[in-house]
Design an enzyme around this catalytic site. Structure first.
Site, PDB file in Angstrom:
ATOM      1  CG  ASP A   1      -1.785   1.184   1.376  1.00  0.00           C
ATOM      2  OD1 ASP A   1      -2.008   1.879   0.365  1.00  0.00           O
ATOM      3  OD2 ASP A   1      -2.255   1.449   2.503  1.00  0.00           O
TER       4      ASP A   1
ATOM      5  CG  ASP B   1      -3.529   4.623  -2.055  1.00  0.00           C
ATOM      6  OD1 ASP B   1      -2.767   3.676  -1.788  1.00  0.00           O
ATOM      7  OD2 ASP B   1      -4.483   4.937  -1.334  1.00  0.00           O
TER       8      ASP B   1
END
Length: 499
Positions: free
Chosen positions: A102, A289
């Site tokens: 992430d 992201d």
């Protein structure tokens, strides 16, 4: 003598070329991958995927091998184009975990063997410190809150294996409590954050920082290739220490990181088809992201996109009320060339003078006193776009009411008719002065199969006020189309068409 010198020089030149070619070939053979299988799509997993999708889309609360001997490769699984995850190990011997890599967070956490009272822990791998010879106790409490859930526990120290790399003395969170059923539905055990230390809970060094500090990678770069073909078992690859030229075509367009924390950069205009939305014409901020499934952006623009693609969400009566009572006045003020940032305060819906394009609250937050102000700010953007097209007041009012019907649901997602995908417009983002286009087949997420298949708009709303916003989050839908390089050494992000 001169002829002999030329022959020797030519021989050395040819030898150097052969040597270079042999080095390149050797590098290619060093690239070892472990192929990971993908979980099959079935009817039972349909709702589970949507629940996990909501977490990955709204988490903001505010094959191993080597390339050139210094590049580590982690293969990723693709779960219905909604989740990408890979395997790591913690401890000695390594205990295996499936994690989301992430770039929108900075900590590593996995469930702890001491997690007794959260049901989700019983359905995932759990770390046991007593089984590791390299474990070092820390015990400092830690918690992370996401948009749809939270985890809490304590820090521990151990070795972390990523691909062929072993990161020593890594601080991570043993999660003893997971508050949301979303974690139960998730296909991953934990999260490995790849953002900057500035947003690391507890101020601990992220795994990537320790890879660099311990000299485990040659280049301070990592890159993502996400396979968006849901029918293929290979989910993609995360490459540490460089890039794989087989993952992209052409050259990357790089933009500087403007604020460390997230991988944040400046972005230009957003176009629906060939038409500017106007909202980011003076600039917006964006985040790359890998931990967010969809594309999130200001509600005003997401509603316009959903209107163009036929997305349906929750009908907002408050929106229609504001449009009915104040729409004509908003139109008159803008025709009179009143500054857009002052319109809503002049008619009494916002206090003071708001920063232009700053939306105070999301319109789905119905318990907030700022709701009418937020709706007014959106209406100003919508009216501006219509006035550029020389639309009449009647046409503008009809358009505003249509957009009210297209506001996203409280959970953020909007559904579309799968049969209309071929007729939907392209959506284009301007980054580094270059246009990056997404086609309908690229920004619509198909969940389920056969008679239960549902098509979900890849755009969901998130309003971030100035000075941090307006903000777009470019998640896996965007990164699947454009190979993404995270250049830590130069504090930059690069995008190129994925191969």
């Amino acid at each position: 003598m001169e002829t002999n010198t030329k022959i020797v020089s030519l021989t050395l030149f040819l030898f150097s070329i052969l040597l270079l070619q042999s080095c390149l070939l050797a590098s290619a053979t060093d690239l070892l991958r472990i192929k990971l299988k993908k979980k099959p799509i079935d009817q039972k997993s349909h709702q589970t995927t949507k629940e996990s999708l909501n977490f990955l889309a709204k988490k903001y609360g505010f094959l191993t091998g080597r390339l050139n001997g210094n590049t580590d490769i982690v293969s990723l699984k693709n779960y219905m184009n909604a989740q990408y995850f890979g395997e790591i190990g913690i401890g000695t011997p390594a205990q295996k975990f499936t994690v989301i890599f992430d770039t929108g967070s900075s900590n590593l956490w996995v469930p702890s063997s001491k997690c007794y009272f959260s049901i989700s822990c019983y359905f995932h791998s759990k770390y046991s410190s007593s089984k590791s010879s390299t474990y070092v106790e820390n015990g400092t409490s830690a918690s992370i809150t996401y948009g749809t859930g939270a985890i809490s526990g304590f820090f521990s120290q151990d070795s972390v294996t990523v691909g062929d790399l072993v990161v020593k003395k890594q601080l991570f969170i043993e999660a003893t409590k997971e508050t949301s059923l979303v974690f139960l539905a998730a296909k991953f055990d934990g999260i490995l954050g790849l953002a900057f230390k500035e947003i690391s809970v507890g101020g601990v060094d992220p795994v990537w920082y320790n890879m660099v500090n311990q000299g485990l990678v040659k280049q301070k770069v990592f890159s993502f290739w996400l396979n968006r073909d849901a029918d293929e078992g290979e989910g993609g690859e995360l490459v540490f220490g460089g890039v794989d030229p087989n993952h992209f075509v052409g050259n990357h367009t790089y933009v500087n990181v403007t604020q460390k924390g997230y991988w944040e950069f400046d972005m230009g205009d957003v176009l629906i088809g060939k038409n500017s939305t106007g909202y980011c014409s003076k600039g917006c901020k964006a985040i790359a992201d890998s931990g967010t499934s969809l594309l999130t952006g200001p509600t005003a623009i997401v509603a316009e996109i959903n209107e163009q693609i036929g997305g349906t969400g929750v009908v907002s009566q408050e929106c229609k009320m504001v449009v009915s009572q104040y729409g004509p006045e908003i139109i008159e003020l803008l025709i009179a060339e009143t500054s857009p940032s002052e319109v809503c305060s002049q008619i009494g819906l916002c206090s003071g003078y708001a920063t232009e394009n700053a939306i105070i609250k999301t319109v789905t937050d119905k318990g907030s006193d700022g709701t009418t102000c937020a709706i007014c700010e959106m209406a100003v953007v919508w009216v501006q776009n219509q006035l550029r097209s020389n639309a009449t007041q009647q046409k503008i009012m009809e358009y505003l009411n249509k957009l009210c019907n297209k506001l996203p649901s409280p959970m953020g997602e909007s559904t579309v008719d799968c049969n209309t995908i071929p007729s939907m417009p392209n959506i284009t983002f301007t980054i580094g002065g270059k246009k990056f286009t997404l086609t309908p087949n690229q920004y619509i997420l198909k969940v389920g199969a056969g008679s239960v298949q549902e098509c979900i708009s890849g755009f969901t709303a998130l309003d971030v006020p100035a000075p941090r916003g307006p903000l777009w989050i470019l998640g896996d839908i965007f990164m699947g189309v454009y190979h993404t390089v995270f250049d830590y050494g130069n504090s930059a992000v690069g995008f190129a068409k994925a191969a």
